[in-house]
Design an enzyme around this catalytic site. Structure first.
Site, mmCIF file in Angstrom:
data_model
loop_
_atom_site.group_PDB
_atom_site.id
_atom_site.type_symbol
_atom_site.label_atom_id
_atom_site.label_comp_id
_atom_site.label_asym_id
_atom_site.label_seq_id
_atom_site.Cartn_x
_atom_site.Cartn_y
_atom_site.Cartn_z
ATOM 1 N N THR A 7 2.109 -14.659 33.644
ATOM 2 C CA THR A 7 0.864 -14.823 32.917
ATOM 3 C C THR A 7 0.419 -16.278 32.981
ATOM 4 O OG1 THR A 7 -0.250 -14.301 30.840
ATOM 5 C CG2 THR A 7 1.958 -15.234 30.667
ATOM 6 N N ILE A 42 -1.767 -18.847 23.833
ATOM 7 C CA ILE A 42 -2.444 -17.588 24.142
ATOM 8 C C ILE A 42 -2.526 -17.445 25.661
ATOM 9 C CG2 ILE A 42 -4.563 -16.258 23.810
ATOM 10 C CD1 ILE A 42 -2.945 -16.836 21.205
ATOM 11 N N HIS A 43 -2.324 -16.225 26.133
ATOM 12 C CA HIS A 43 -2.303 -15.998 27.582
ATOM 13 C C HIS A 43 -2.964 -14.685 27.943
ATOM 14 C CE1 HIS A 43 0.930 -12.956 27.295
ATOM 15 N NE2 HIS A 43 1.305 -13.669 26.254
ATOM 16 N N GLN A 44 -3.288 -14.584 29.245
ATOM 17 C CA GLN A 44 -3.784 -13.323 29.792
ATOM 18 C C GLN A 44 -2.608 -12.376 29.798
ATOM 19 O OE1 GLN A 44 -4.713 -14.720 33.691
ATOM 20 N NE2 GLN A 44 -6.806 -15.303 33.155
ATOM 21 N N GLY A 82 2.176 -9.044 24.209
ATOM 22 C CA GLY A 82 2.220 -10.331 24.895
ATOM 23 C C GLY A 82 2.882 -11.384 24.021
#
Length: 120
Positions: A7, A42-44, A82
């Protein structure tokens, strides 16, 4: 080597870097509630391939860390939300069910756009 998960960090919460001083990094996928985002990287959200386990490697911003322990719900949390709590303390037993422990020096900072991946 097989990539278990990969990610990209897309946002850094206002208080997320403070956890680094406690040898900890907390991630959550995009779309998390705002009060949670403030404390997370925060990530994809990526796709998981296989299971994370002790002996795998985490790579963060081109630095590799051996995985020393994986909590019993860490993969489920990663897969569904996630969310993962990384501890840079090299413990051989997970402190909490959702934590993943790695061996290595805690990064001073994690730049926006950094790639986080787990490889086997």
């Amino acid at each position: 080597m097989q990539t278990i998960y990969q990610t990209t960090i897309t946002r850094i919460g206002d208080f997320a870097r403070e956890a680094l001083s406690d040898q900890m990094l907390i991630t959550f996928r995009e779309g998390a509630p705002q009060d949670i985002q403030d404390y997370c990287f925060i990530h994809q959200h990526g796709v998981t391939e296989g299971e994370l386990h002790r002996g795998a490697c985490m790579e963060l911003a081109n630095v590799r860390y051996p995985v020393t322990a994986v909590g019993e719900v860490a993969m489920q949390n990663l897969r569904e939300l996630g969310h993962i709590t990384l501890r840079f303390d090299g413990c051989e037993h997970a402190e909490f069910p959702g934590s993943v422990h790695v061996k290595g020096i805690t990064p001073d900072d994690i730049p926006l756009g950094s790639i986080l991946k787990f490889i086997d």
